[in-house]
Structure formats: C-alpha cells, structure tokens
Design an enzyme around this catalytic site. Structure first.
Site, PDB file in Angstrom:
ATOM      1  N   ARG A  30       0.770  -1.309   0.055  1.00 46.27           N
ATOM      2  CA  ARG A  30      -0.015   0.038  -0.221  1.00 46.27           C
ATOM      3  C   ARG A  30       0.727   1.225   0.088  1.00 46.27           C
ATOM      4  O   ARG A  30       0.570   2.378   0.461  1.00 46.27           O
ATOM      5  CB  ARG A  30      -0.941  -0.053   1.031  1.00 46.27           C
ATOM      6  CG  ARG A  30      -2.078  -0.938   1.045  1.00 46.27           C
ATOM      7  CD  ARG A  30      -2.931  -0.404   0.029  1.00 46.27           C
ATOM      8  NE  ARG A  30      -4.270  -1.384  -0.038  1.00 46.27           N
ATOM      9  CZ  ARG A  30      -5.267  -1.169   0.597  1.00 46.27           C
ATOM     10  NH1 ARG A  30      -5.552  -0.360   1.627  1.00 46.27           N
ATOM     11  NH2 ARG A  30      -6.317  -2.217   0.635  1.00 46.27           N
ATOM     12  N   ASP A  80      -6.300  -2.738  -8.009  1.00 48.78           N
ATOM     13  CA  ASP A  80      -7.106  -3.338  -6.525  1.00 48.78           C
ATOM     14  C   ASP A  80      -7.292  -4.802  -7.018  1.00 48.78           C
ATOM     15  O   ASP A  80      -7.408  -5.185  -8.156  1.00 48.78           O
ATOM     16  CB  ASP A  80      -8.298  -2.493  -6.374  1.00 48.78           C
ATOM     17  CG  ASP A  80      -8.709  -2.865  -4.857  1.00 48.78           C
ATOM     18  OD1 ASP A  80      -8.089  -2.174  -3.960  1.00 48.78           O
ATOM     19  OD2 ASP A  80      -9.178  -3.878  -4.752  1.00 48.78           O
TER      20      ASP A  80
HETATM   21  O1  CP3 Z   1       0.170   0.551  -3.220  1.00 48.28           O
HETATM   22  C1  CP3 Z   1      -0.253  -0.513  -3.282  1.00 48.28           C
HETATM   23  O2  CP3 Z   1      -0.053  -1.679  -2.436  1.00 48.28           O
HETATM   24  C2  CP3 Z   1      -0.995  -0.916  -4.642  1.00 48.28           C
HETATM   25  C3  CP3 Z   1      -2.250  -0.844  -4.643  1.00 48.28           C
HETATM   26  C4  CP3 Z   1      -3.049  -1.795  -4.044  1.00 48.28           C
HETATM   27  C5  CP3 Z   1      -4.289  -1.324  -3.475  1.00 48.28           C
HETATM   28  N1  CP3 Z   1      -5.120  -2.246  -2.924  1.00 48.28           N
HETATM   29  C6  CP3 Z   1      -4.693   0.217  -3.867  1.00 48.28           C
HETATM   30  C7  CP3 Z   1      -5.892   0.677  -2.728  1.00 48.28           C
HETATM   31  C8  CP3 Z   1      -2.970  -3.212  -3.574  1.00 48.28           C
HETATM   32  C9  CP3 Z   1      -1.999  -4.161  -3.597  1.00 48.28           C
HETATM   33  C10 CP3 Z   1      -4.492  -3.408  -2.833  1.00 48.28           C
HETATM   34  C11 CP3 Z   1      -4.622  -4.800  -2.633  1.00 48.28           C
HETATM   35  C12 CP3 Z   1      -5.895  -5.004  -1.795  1.00 48.28           C
HETATM   36  N2  CP3 Z   1      -7.201  -4.435  -2.219  1.00 48.28           N
HETATM   37  C13 CP3 Z   1      -6.124  -5.864  -0.706  1.00 48.28           C
HETATM   38  C14 CP3 Z   1      -5.064  -6.904  -0.427  1.00 48.28           C
HETATM   39  C15 CP3 Z   1      -3.918  -6.239   0.751  1.00 48.28           C
HETATM   40  C16 CP3 Z   1      -4.562  -5.818   1.907  1.00 48.28           C
HETATM   41  O3  CP3 Z   1      -4.703  -4.815   2.128  1.00 48.28           O
HETATM   42  O4  CP3 Z   1      -5.141  -6.893   2.592  1.00 48.28           O
HETATM   43  C17 CP3 Z   1      -7.540  -5.953  -0.497  1.00 48.28           C
HETATM   44  C18 CP3 Z   1      -8.034  -6.727   0.792  1.00 48.28           C
HETATM   45  C19 CP3 Z   1      -8.020  -4.853  -1.252  1.00 48.28           C
HETATM   46  C20 CP3 Z   1      -9.551  -4.645  -1.171  1.00 48.28           C
HETATM   47  C21 CP3 Z   1      -9.750  -3.208  -0.823  1.00 48.28           C
HETATM   48  N3  CP3 Z   1      -9.422  -2.085  -1.716  1.00 48.28           N
HETATM   49  C22 CP3 Z   1     -10.209  -2.680   0.424  1.00 48.28           C
HETATM   50  C23 CP3 Z   1     -10.370  -3.592   1.543  1.00 48.28           C
HETATM   51  C24 CP3 Z   1     -10.148  -1.379   0.541  1.00 48.28           C
HETATM   52  C25 CP3 Z   1     -10.580  -0.341   1.290  1.00 48.28           C
HETATM   53  C26 CP3 Z   1      -9.540  -0.391   2.670  1.00 48.28           C
HETATM   54  C27 CP3 Z   1      -8.792   0.953   2.345  1.00 48.28           C
HETATM   55  O5  CP3 Z   1      -7.585   1.329   2.764  1.00 48.28           O
HETATM   56  O6  CP3 Z   1      -9.652   2.178   2.170  1.00 48.28           O
HETATM   57  C28 CP3 Z   1      -9.755  -0.867  -0.793  1.00 48.28           C
HETATM   58  C29 CP3 Z   1      -9.378   0.465  -1.340  1.00 48.28           C
HETATM   59  C30 CP3 Z   1      -8.035   0.839  -1.632  1.00 48.28           C
HETATM   60  N4  CP3 Z   1      -7.165  -0.043  -2.460  1.00 48.28           N
HETATM   61  C31 CP3 Z   1      -7.298   1.954  -1.444  1.00 48.28           C
HETATM   62  C32 CP3 Z   1      -5.908   1.946  -2.014  1.00 48.28           C
HETATM   63  C33 CP3 Z   1      -4.806   2.991  -2.269  1.00 48.28           C
HETATM   64  C34 CP3 Z   1      -7.762   2.984  -0.745  1.00 48.28           C
HETATM   65  C35 CP3 Z   1      -8.866   3.716  -1.305  1.00 48.28           C
HETATM   66  C36 CP3 Z   1      -9.038   5.304  -1.811  1.00 48.28           C
HETATM   67  O7  CP3 Z   1      -7.848   5.753  -2.267  1.00 48.28           O
HETATM   68  O8  CP3 Z   1     -10.032   5.741  -1.887  1.00 48.28           O
END
Ligand code: CP3
Length: 348
Positions: A30, A80
């Site tokens: 992330r 994602d």
């Molecule tokens: O920088 C990185 O790691 C690359 C991008 C990346 C994102 N999601 C961007 C993201 C990666 C590798 C993921 C993986 C991901 N997505 C996982 C597995 C890793 C983990 O964290 O357990 C999971 C379960 C998801 C599903 C997901 N996407 C969730 C549960 C959420 C909400 C949680 C949150 O932090 O808000 C997201 C949204 C998300 N994916 C964001 C980002 C930067 C935040 C949303 C935003 O910018 O509005």
C-alpha cells in the site's frame, strides 16, 4: 556476463531468486496511498477509485509517487484485487471511508450465473499502466504486479464487503461446497490469466494477496487457501516457467508451514502477528521471506518504531529477506516515520 549483471541490478529480484542481500531491499504494501498528499491529489483528479485504477496515465503516476519520495527497491502496480470480479461482470464500488461494496451473493443460483471468463478488455488499461511504468522505472527497481488469492476475492464477492471475519463466505462454502468450488475455479483461471498478462506486459514478479486466509480452520485452509493458490501458481508457471511469485497468506499462523511445503511460491510474505522464531526456522529456512513490521508501529514512531524495525532485522536479515510491513501502511502513518524506518533499515 550480461545475464549476471542484469540480475545484480535488482536487489529485490535477487532475493526472490534466493540470494541474501547485504542490506535488505525494502518496499511497503500500500505504498501508493492516502498517507501521501500527492496520492490524495491525484485520487481527487481521477474522481472515483476505479476511475483511478483504469486510467493508465494517473495509475502510472501514483505507482511512481512513493518511489520518488523514498527510493524504494520495489514498485507495486497501482490497481486493486477487486478489478477481477469487476471484469467478471460484478458491480464493484469503493465508498470513501467504508471500503469496497459489491453486489453480495446469497443464493447458489446467483453464484452459478456468474460469467466464467474475465473480460480482458476491461483490464486492458491495467496492462497499459504496466507498460507506462516500465518505460520510466529505474533499472534497479523491481516492478511487482499482483492479484487477490481466489479465497479472498471470493469472500468479497459473497459478502459484498469486508466483514470482521468474512462469515458470509464461510457459511456459503459450508452450505454449498460444490457451487463455491466452481466459483473458486473461475477465480483461479481468471487470476492466472490476469497475472500472466501482467508479466507479459512487463512486471518482474507478482504477489498473491490472501488477506482472509487467517479466518479459515485448518481443513478449510487446505481446501480454500492452499489448493487454489497452488493451482494458480502452477497455471502461471505453465505459461511463464520462470515467473517469480510471492505468496501472502495473511493470518495463517502455524498453517504457514503447510503453505510453504505445498504452494510452490518463490517467497512468502509474513504478517506482523507471526512468531518471528517460528517464521525464521520453518519458513525462511525453506524460502525467502518478506515482512513484517507492525503497521501500527509506523503510526507510533519514535522508540517503538526503532525497536520494532530492529526486531524484524534481527530475526530475518541473516537470510534472504525483503523488508516490508505486514500488511500495508495506513492513511494515518506520518511520512517522517516512513523516512525514519528507511534510515534504520538502510543503516544511514
Ligand atoms: O500501493 C499498493 O499497494 C498498490 C495498490 C493496492 C491497492 N489495494 C490500492 C488501494 C493493492 C496491492 C491493493 C490490494 C488489496 N485491495 C487487498 C489486499 C491487501 C490488503 O490490504 O489486505 C485488499 C483486501 C483490497 C480490497 C480493498 N481495496 C479494500 C479492503 C479497500 C478499502 C480499505 C482502504 O484502505 O480504504 C480498498 C481500497 C484501496 N485499494 C485503496 C487503495 C490505495 C484506498 C481507497 C482510496 O484511495 O479511496
């Protein structure tokens, strides 16, 4: 010997090939995210989160932002794990402050009606993002693609969101094991194709995120985490025999030992909860590891952060090791704490 010099250039990839580096390569899950003001600005420009994932110019920009600031050894594609269900025709939405929302699956008939093939046209912008990043990435940075593990993606598809223990998917799997298995099969195939296309587009390695592996009891862990991930890894290797793959079965605990024995990944990412002695002796002795700083130590900073970094380094830096968090950085983490962590890992 050009082959050797190419390998030596990318410390993170060297570790995935089993070679310990003097100073461990470092990146953060992330690392492109809301703790960075430049991410928040680009995210606003994109409008929606999926709009950002599917805009190659902006997705490439946010992929590169953390590298400019911190000189990480790895860049992770900005996308994602839930773009795969989206490309299978499911509704996926990201509600600010609430996380992902999908149309939940309650009835077995709904699960049966899901498309069996992903629409790679929908995913084409992701492959284009990879090309754009690849073109400008420094030679010593390892470029990582990723997908969610079939189990974790299925839990979001069934529940429609994250829940404390993904109970809806576990109940569904107990009630309708054959229908659930068919969904897992669809996800194995879709995810394999997705990773193969990412590798062909230019990533150096891929990571499989099994965020919800830890809620499964041992038999279910074998059935829904180990077996499908194994099939996924073998399917990728069938097309790309030397594909480099990191597995992250978060929360696996002592089941990690079976994961390591049965899933032919190149390296294992460790969460912050695992006993470090166990991880060193039962996992790192078998393959390279990545991890596992508590992301909350990064919020706390100061001495707590220093001690946490030192504990991770002491546990794993004698073997093949990539410094990372276990799991990703939170929006609350101060940037100066990231800088402090990096100085300590890099010894300067
Ligand atoms: O920088 C990185 O790691 C690359 C991008 C990346 C994102 N999601 C961007 C993201 C990666 C590798 C993921 C993986 C991901 N997505 C996982 C597995 C890793 C983990 O964290 O357990 C999971 C379960 C998801 C599903 C997901 N996407 C969730 C549960 C959420 C909400 C949680 C949150 O932090 O808000 C997201 C949204 C998300 N994916 C964001 C980002 C930067 C935040 C949303 C935003 O910018 O509005």
């Amino acid at each position: 010997m050009p082959a050797v010099s190419v390998v030596v250039k990318k410390p993170l990839l060297n570790v995935l090939n089993g070679h310990r580096q003097k100073s461990p390569p470092v990146w953060m899950m992330r690392q492109a995210g809301r703790y960075l003001p430049e991410y928040r600005a680009t995210r606003e420009k994109a409008g929606s989160f999926l709009g950002l994932c599917f805009n190659p110019e902006l997705a490439a920009e946010v992929t590169l932002q953390p590298l400019r600031r911190f000189n990480f050894d790895g860049a992770i594609l900005f996308s994602d794990i839930l773009v795969v269900p989206y490309a299978l025709g499911r509704n996926v939405d990201f509600v600010t402050g609430e996380g992902p929302k999908l149309e939940p699956i309650g009835a077995p008939e709904t699960a049966r009606s899901i498309r069996k093939e992903v629409d790679h046209g929908v995913l084409a912008p992701v492959y284009e993002t990879i090309g754009r990043v690849k073109a400008v990435l420094p030679d010593d940075v390892t470029f990582l693609g990723f997908c969610g593990a079939p189990w974790t993606v299925a839990t979001y598809m069934i529940a429609g969101q994250g829940t404390p223990d993904q109970a809806p998917a576990r109940v569904f799997a107990y009630r309708h094991p054959d229908v659930f298995d068919d969904l897992i099969q669809v996800l194995v195939k879709a995810s394999a194709e997705y990773l193969i296309r990412q590798i062909k587009a230019g990533v150096d390695a891929v990571q499989i995120f099994d965020t919800w592996a830890g809620v499964l009891p041992p038999e279910e862990f074998s059935r829904w985490c180990i077996a499908p991930t194994r099939r996924l890894v073998l399917a990728v290797r069938d097309a790309v025999p030397d594909a480099k793959i990191i597995g992250f079965p978060r929360g696996a605990g002592s089941s990690l030992e079976r994961y390591v024995a049965e899933v032919p990944v190149d390296a294992v990412s460790l969460d912050w909860m695992i006993d470090k002695t166990f991880a060193r002796e039962r996992v790192q002795r078998v393959k390279p590891v990545q991890g596992n700083l508590d992301p909350l130590a990064l919020i706390a900073g100061g001495r707590a952060l220093d001690e946490s970094v030192d504990a991770v380094m002491r546990a794993f830096s004698d073997g093949p090791f990539i410094f990372n968090l276990g799991p990703g950085i939170t929006p609350e983490a101060p940037i100066e704490n990231v800088e402090r962590m990096l100085r300590r890992v890099r010894g300067r």
